[in-house]
Motif scaffolding. Structure first.
Motif, short mmCIF file in Angstrom:
data_model
loop_
_atom_site.label_atom_id
_atom_site.label_comp_id
_atom_site.label_asym_id
_atom_site.label_seq_id
_atom_site.Cartn_x
_atom_site.Cartn_y
_atom_site.Cartn_z
N PRO A 121 0.88 -0.98 -0.52
CA PRO A 121 -0.06 0.18 -0.20
C PRO A 121 0.46 1.14 0.10
O PRO A 121 2.07 1.09 0.21
N ASN A 122 0.31 2.73 -0.36
CA ASN A 122 0.53 3.69 0.09
C ASN A 122 0.88 4.50 1.30
O ASN A 122 -0.04 4.01 2.01
N VAL A 123 2.08 4.54 1.74
CA VAL A 123 2.24 5.18 2.83
C VAL A 123 2.20 6.65 2.94
O VAL A 123 3.05 7.58 1.97
N ILE A 124 1.40 6.75 3.63
CA ILE A 124 1.00 8.59 3.66
C ILE A 124 1.56 9.06 4.88
O ILE A 124 2.05 10.24 5.16
N GLU A 125 2.58 8.17 5.97
CA GLU A 125 3.32 9.11 7.17
C GLU A 125 4.09 8.05 7.23
O GLU A 125 4.16 6.72 7.43
N GLY A 126 5.38 8.39 7.71
CA GLY A 126 6.44 7.37 8.57
C GLY A 126 7.07 6.60 7.21
O GLY A 126 7.67 7.38 5.96
N LYS A 127 6.83 5.61 6.70
CA LYS A 127 7.90 4.62 5.99
C LYS A 127 7.38 3.59 5.99
O LYS A 127 7.09 2.86 6.50
N MET A 128 7.91 2.42 4.66
CA MET A 128 7.45 1.50 4.05
C MET A 128 7.97 0.35 4.92
O MET A 128 9.82 0.68 5.15
N ILE A 129 7.72 -0.47 5.63
CA ILE A 129 9.05 -1.68 5.81
C ILE A 129 9.28 -2.71 4.89
O ILE A 129 9.02 -2.73 3.69
N THR A 130 10.52 -3.34 5.03
CA THR A 130 11.01 -4.21 3.97
C THR A 130 10.33 -5.31 4.41
O THR A 130 10.40 -6.21 4.99
N HIS A 135 9.79 -7.14 13.47
CA HIS A 135 8.41 -6.66 14.28
C HIS A 135 8.48 -5.12 14.16
O HIS A 135 8.09 -4.58 14.89
N GLU A 136 8.24 -5.00 12.88
CA GLU A 136 7.59 -3.91 12.14
C GLU A 136 5.88 -3.69 11.17
O GLU A 136 6.27 -5.24 10.78
N ALA A 137 5.45 -2.93 11.25
CA ALA A 137 4.37 -3.16 10.52
C ALA A 137 4.02 -1.95 10.19
O ALA A 137 4.29 -0.26 11.19
N VAL A 138 3.11 -1.34 9.32
CA VAL A 138 2.67 -0.25 9.18
C VAL A 138 1.14 -0.69 9.07
O VAL A 138 0.03 -1.90 8.60
N ALA A 139 0.24 0.39 9.67
CA ALA A 139 -1.44 0.52 9.94
C ALA A 139 -2.33 1.85 9.62
O ALA A 139 -1.60 2.70 9.06
N ASP A 140 -3.36 1.17 8.74
CA ASP A 140 -4.11 2.38 8.49
C ASP A 140 -4.23 3.50 9.94
O ASP A 140 -4.52 3.38 10.53
N SER A 141 -4.68 4.46 9.37
CA SER A 141 -4.50 6.03 9.56
C SER A 141 -5.33 6.10 11.24
O SER A 141 -5.47 6.63 11.72
N SER A 142 -6.34 5.02 10.41
CA SER A 142 -7.56 5.24 11.75
C SER A 142 -7.54 4.42 13.29
O SER A 142 -8.18 4.75 13.86
N LEU A 143 -6.17 4.18 13.30
CA LEU A 143 -5.40 3.47 14.42
C LEU A 143 -5.33 4.93 15.68
O LEU A 143 -5.27 4.48 16.19
N LYS A 144 -4.72 5.81 14.73
CA LYS A 144 -5.01 6.96 15.50
C LYS A 144 -5.58 7.96 16.05
O LYS A 144 -5.82 7.98 16.95
N ILE A 165 4.72 0.28 15.13
CA ILE A 165 4.23 1.24 13.87
C ILE A 165 5.18 2.30 13.51
O ILE A 165 5.85 2.50 14.07
N VAL A 166 5.74 1.99 12.28
CA VAL A 166 6.83 2.46 11.31
C VAL A 166 6.08 4.02 10.57
O VAL A 166 6.73 4.62 9.76
N GLY A 167 4.73 3.47 10.15
CA GLY A 167 4.30 3.80 9.66
C GLY A 167 2.27 4.08 8.60
O GLY A 167 2.14 2.96 9.64
N PHE A 168 1.79 5.06 8.75
CA PHE A 168 0.48 4.86 8.57
C PHE A 168 0.05 4.74 6.97
O PHE A 168 0.56 5.30 5.87
#
Length: 361
Positions: A121-130, A135-144, A165-168
């Motif tokens: 997915p496209n990351v709008i904040e932070g960075k994408m995981i490799t 132990h890293e993940a990107v989550a939907d911004s609704s978790l904010k 959480i390294v990105g949203f």
């Protein structure tokens, strides 16, 4: 148009009342349509936003993503038949997570993907995981809304695994729960068997149908069919679409009655106009012009009201209104309004000039 505008100006109150009714009908249609679109996105945006166009599921899964189980070997076979660039495995797990230092459980969905592939997915904040991140993940911004921030650690209550959480991302939800994307390496620590739920394909129809014939115990379905298999998706959309359809039908009957009654009240005038040489086509254009003008004015006001209400709705209420939806509803309502005036047009065409003049005298 001249006669139509003159009459609108002369009978302001009468046409104002009709305009108010039309505004309320269109406003309700647009609002319910926005809710339907919002619920659709909240339930399945992670699947809707996927770049693939076909999904491979287990044959016995009844086209449901969460019921499908494809072993690691089966997944590998599908990728070999499709070409690894065109097929990517997808793991899906409904779960609950806890933000570090808090006790509240948050419903969420894990999506396991190749983070360097077309499912990322496209990351709008932070960075994408490799693909090799741990132990890293990107989550939907609704978790904010639940207080989760960049750098926070969340814990999966089912497996006990923790992720930072390294990105949203945006518009990534599944079954009304925010999606948390992890890589395939971390998926294997959660799903010990190494099985996946699906393989997403990015290929044309011909190749997808060929794969269906080659593969065994698999079901190759379109993305739209996969959406229908999400629990509650089809039922929600069916209910709301039925409400929208009934609103259009009710609106058509209400407008038809109003225009017909107003036409009956003016039969003498129409007869006089015919007697002095006005053609039926001219009178028909006059009625249609009035209908179109009222409809366009009502649409403009209703669209403004809808956006105004949408701006004050809470974030917890899914509501989505785009230009294509507005254009579709507007075009349909114009068509309904014109069709509702056909009865009036028929009555005007049948008016007898001599008889109408006699009644007027």
């Amino acid at each position: 148009m001249f006669l139509a505008l003159r009459e609108l100006k002369h009978a302001k109150l009468r046409y104002l009342l009709i305009g108010v009714i039309m505004v309320l009908i269109v406003w309700l249609v647009l609002f319910v349509s926005g809710l339907a679109k919002g619920l659709s996105s909240d339930n399945a945006s992670a699947v809707q936003e996927m770049k693939g166009n076909y999904v491979v599921l287990q044959k016995e899964a009844d086209q449901r993503l969460t019921r499908s189980v494809l072993s690691a070997n089966k997944t590998e076979d599908i990728q070999q038949l499709s070409g690894k660039k065109n097929a990517e495995p997808l793991g899906v797990m409904m779960t609950a997570v806890i933000n570090e230092g808090k006790q509240k459980k948050i419903d969420a969905s894990f999506f396991a993907i190749s983070t360097s592939g077309f499912l990322a997915p496209n990351v709008i904040e932070g960075k994408m995981i490799t693909d090799d991140a741990k132990h890293e993940a990107v989550a939907d911004s609704s978790l904010k809304e639940e207080g989760v921030k960049l750098g926070d650690t969340i814990k999966d209550t089912a497996s006990g695994k923790s992720f930072t959480i390294v990105g949203f991302t945006k518009n990534q939800s599944f079954s009304h729960a925010p999606v948390i994307h992890i890589n395939l390496t971390e998926w294997k620590t959660i799903e010990s068997t190494g099985a996946f739920n699906a393989v997403v394909l990015n290929m044309d129809d011909k190749k997808a149908h060929a794969l269906q014939k080659k593969g065994s115990n698999i079901d190759v379905i379109s993305k739209d069919e996969a959406l229908k298999g999400i629990p509650g998706y089809q039922e929600e959309q069916g209910t709301l679409l039925m409400m929208i359809a009934f609103l259009f039908i009710i609106g058509a009957f209400v407008l038809a009655v109003f225009f017909y009654v107003m036409t009956l009240q003016k039969m003498n005038q129409f007869g006089v106009l015919k007697a002095i040489g006005a053609k039926t086509s001219y009178l028909a254009r006059t009625i249609l012009s009035q209908v179109v003008v009222l409809t366009l004015c009502s649409l403009a006001i209703s669209i403004g009201l809808t956006y105004g209400v949408a701006a004050i709705l809470p974030d917890s209420m899914p509501f989505y209104l785009d230009l294509s939806l507005i254009a579709g509803c507007s075009a349909l309502f114009v068509a309904v309004s014109v069709l509702s005036s056909l009865l009036s047009l028929y009555r005007v065409a049948k008016v007898d000039a001599v008889e109408a003049i006699g009644r007027a005298v």
